[in-house]
Motif scaffolding. Structure first.
Motif, PDB file in Angstrom:
ATOM      1  N   LYS A 157       0.833  -1.213   0.000  1.00 59.82           N
ATOM      2  CA  LYS A 157       0.000   0.000   0.000  1.00 59.82           C
ATOM      3  C   LYS A 157       0.864   1.257   0.000  1.00 59.82           C
ATOM      4  CE  LYS A 157      -4.132  -1.791   2.285  1.00 59.82           C
ATOM      5  NZ  LYS A 157      -4.659  -2.113   3.611  1.00 59.82           N
ATOM      6  N   VAL A 158       1.933   1.243   0.797  1.00 59.67           N
ATOM      7  CA  VAL A 158       2.827   2.410   0.849  1.00 59.67           C
ATOM      8  C   VAL A 158       3.522   2.590  -0.512  1.00 59.67           C
ATOM      9  CG1 VAL A 158       4.889   3.397   1.951  1.00 59.67           C
ATOM     10  CG2 VAL A 158       3.188   2.211   3.343  1.00 59.67           C
ATOM     11  N   ARG A 161       1.097   4.173  -2.785  1.00 65.05           N
ATOM     12  CA  ARG A 161       0.860   5.575  -2.412  1.00 65.05           C
ATOM     13  C   ARG A 161       1.914   6.498  -3.021  1.00 65.05           C
ATOM     14  NH1 ARG A 161       1.457   9.996  -1.624  1.00 65.05           N
ATOM     15  NH2 ARG A 161       0.923  11.408   0.063  1.00 65.05           N
ATOM     16  N   LYS A 163       3.896   5.559  -5.574  1.00 64.73           N
ATOM     17  CA  LYS A 163       4.181   5.047  -6.935  1.00 64.73           C
ATOM     18  C   LYS A 163       5.614   4.511  -7.043  1.00 64.73           C
ATOM     19  CE  LYS A 163       1.213   8.612  -8.946  1.00 64.73           C
ATOM     20  NZ  LYS A 163       1.287   9.524  -7.784  1.00 64.73           N
ATOM     21  N   ARG A 231      -3.634  -3.136  -7.321  1.00 65.90           N
ATOM     22  CA  ARG A 231      -3.472  -1.766  -6.842  1.00 65.90           C
ATOM     23  C   ARG A 231      -2.407  -1.030  -7.645  1.00 65.90           C
ATOM     24  NH1 ARG A 231      -1.901  -3.077  -1.672  1.00 65.90           N
ATOM     25  NH2 ARG A 231      -3.880  -3.896  -1.005  1.00 65.90           N
ATOM     26  N   HIS A 232      -1.210  -1.614  -7.670  1.00 63.83           N
ATOM     27  CA  HIS A 232      -0.056  -0.955  -8.275  1.00 63.83           C
ATOM     28  C   HIS A 232       1.026  -2.002  -8.379  1.00 63.83           C
ATOM     29  CE1 HIS A 232       3.277   1.879  -8.821  1.00 63.83           C
ATOM     30  NE2 HIS A 232       3.910   1.214  -7.883  1.00 63.83           N
TER      31      HIS A 232
END
Ligand SMILES: [Zn+2]
Length: 338
Positions: A157-158, A161, A163, A231-232
């Motif tokens: 998640k970080v 956040r 990228k 997510r990424h």
């Protein structure tokens, strides 16, 4: 605790039906490793492979890489190499569930100051209730596995956040070797040496889902990776898989360059782990007769990175229930006397 026969080559104990010993006293995991080595012609990863990957992702996000920093020797040296050897712009990230030791946190602070890298700490006691539930239910789930599911989800998640395309972990060669096998390092039912532990952990997580508080908690490491991909896209790498240095060499380097310090008390010996690790180890020894450290070091022995005697020395238990009860005070939990 039941006395178990230990493999004559690695440090895994006989553990029916997952780990068996043959007539020569060698375990089935060592046996399977030899057979796999004989059939695969794969070469070990080289530093040039790592440099090629870094080149591909460099300059793509707010930072080149997110380095998970526990304050231990492996992650501190990973941060050191990313900044000084590969000249990347890292963001250091420490996750503290309230059981990080002052010594570990001080190691991270000295490293980020000396290297002048940006740094985030995330502190949360979210997992306390979960650990209390685990202990009082007598579940055989592995605390370290639950925790790594939580912090890997958080780390992804970080990374999303900010990228950040690359997550750097301080994993050594025995802990994991490739992105796609990362999930198998903690909770794979497929690896015989983890089967019992992983089954108990997944079972505990499944029961947890009934509680609305944990409705969104990942059910497995595989689920963490699945969510992360949506997510990424970040890849997870460790410089230690590619660097030719042994532990002594990089410990010497960070002691000299970053004032890094060994903690006074640790398990396994010469490591830096959070305080909760002692509870996790104590339970694993009680329930399984070995820990995930035995699995990792056995891999190191097979790969010629460590001798069996060295591993046995580091794996000696040097703590008792008094320490555990001290650690568990914030949870209001006391270990029942054996
Ligand atoms: Zn073995």
């Amino acid at each position: 605790m039941v006395e178990r026969r230990i493999c004559g080559r690695c440090v895994l104990p006989e553990s029916q039906p997952d780990i068996t010993l043959n007539e020569a006293g060698i375990c089935s995991v060592c046996d399977a490793y030899d057979r796999m080595q004989a059939s695969s012609g794969a070469r070990p990863p080289l530093e040039t492979d790592f440099v090629r990957m870094l080149k591909k992702y460099r300059g793509k996000g707010d930072y080149d890489c997110l380095v998970m920093c526990s304050g231990g020797k492996d992650s501190t040296s990973a941060l050191y190499y990313m900044k000084t050897r590969y000249k990347l712009n890292p963001l250091a990230f420490t996750f503290d569930h309230g059981f990080e030791t002052d010594e570990a946190m001080a190691n991270v602070r000295r490293a980020v100051e000396k290297l002048d890298v940006d740094y985030i700490t995330y502190r949360s006691t979210f997992i306390h209730d979960m650990i209390r539930k685990l202990l009082s239910s007598g579940s055989r789930a592995v605390i370290c596995h639950l925790c790594s599911i939580w912090y890997m989800d958080l780390t992804f998640k970080v990374a999303a956040r900010f990228k950040i395309p690359i997550i750097i972990a301080g994993w050594t060669k025995g802990q994991s070797t490739r992105q796609e096998v990362m999930s198998k390092c903690a909770c794979s039912i497929e690896a015989p040496e983890y089967r019992s532990m992983a089954t108990a952990t997944l079972e505990f997580l499944k029961q947890l889902r009934d509680d609305p508080k944990y409705h969104d908690f990942p059910g497995s490491m595989e689920e963490v990776l699945k969510r992360a991909r949506k997510r990424h896209k970040s890849i997870v790498l460790s410089p230690h898989w590619f660097l030719p240095y042994d532990t002594e060499t990089y410990v010497e380097t960070i002691q000299r360059e970053l004032d890094w310090d060994y903690p006074k008390l640790s398990y396994p010996g010469k490591s830096t782990n959070c305080a909760l690790n002692f509870v996790s180890v104590y339970n694993s020894m009680r329930f399984y007769g070995f820990t995930h450290y035995h699995v990792e070091m056995s891999k190191h022995i097979r790969e010629g990175l460590m001798t069996r005697d060295e591993a046995l020395k580091l794996l000696e238990i040097d703590f008792d229930e008094h320490l555990l009860n001290d650690i568990l005070k914030p949870l209001g939990y006391t270990f029942p006397a054996d």
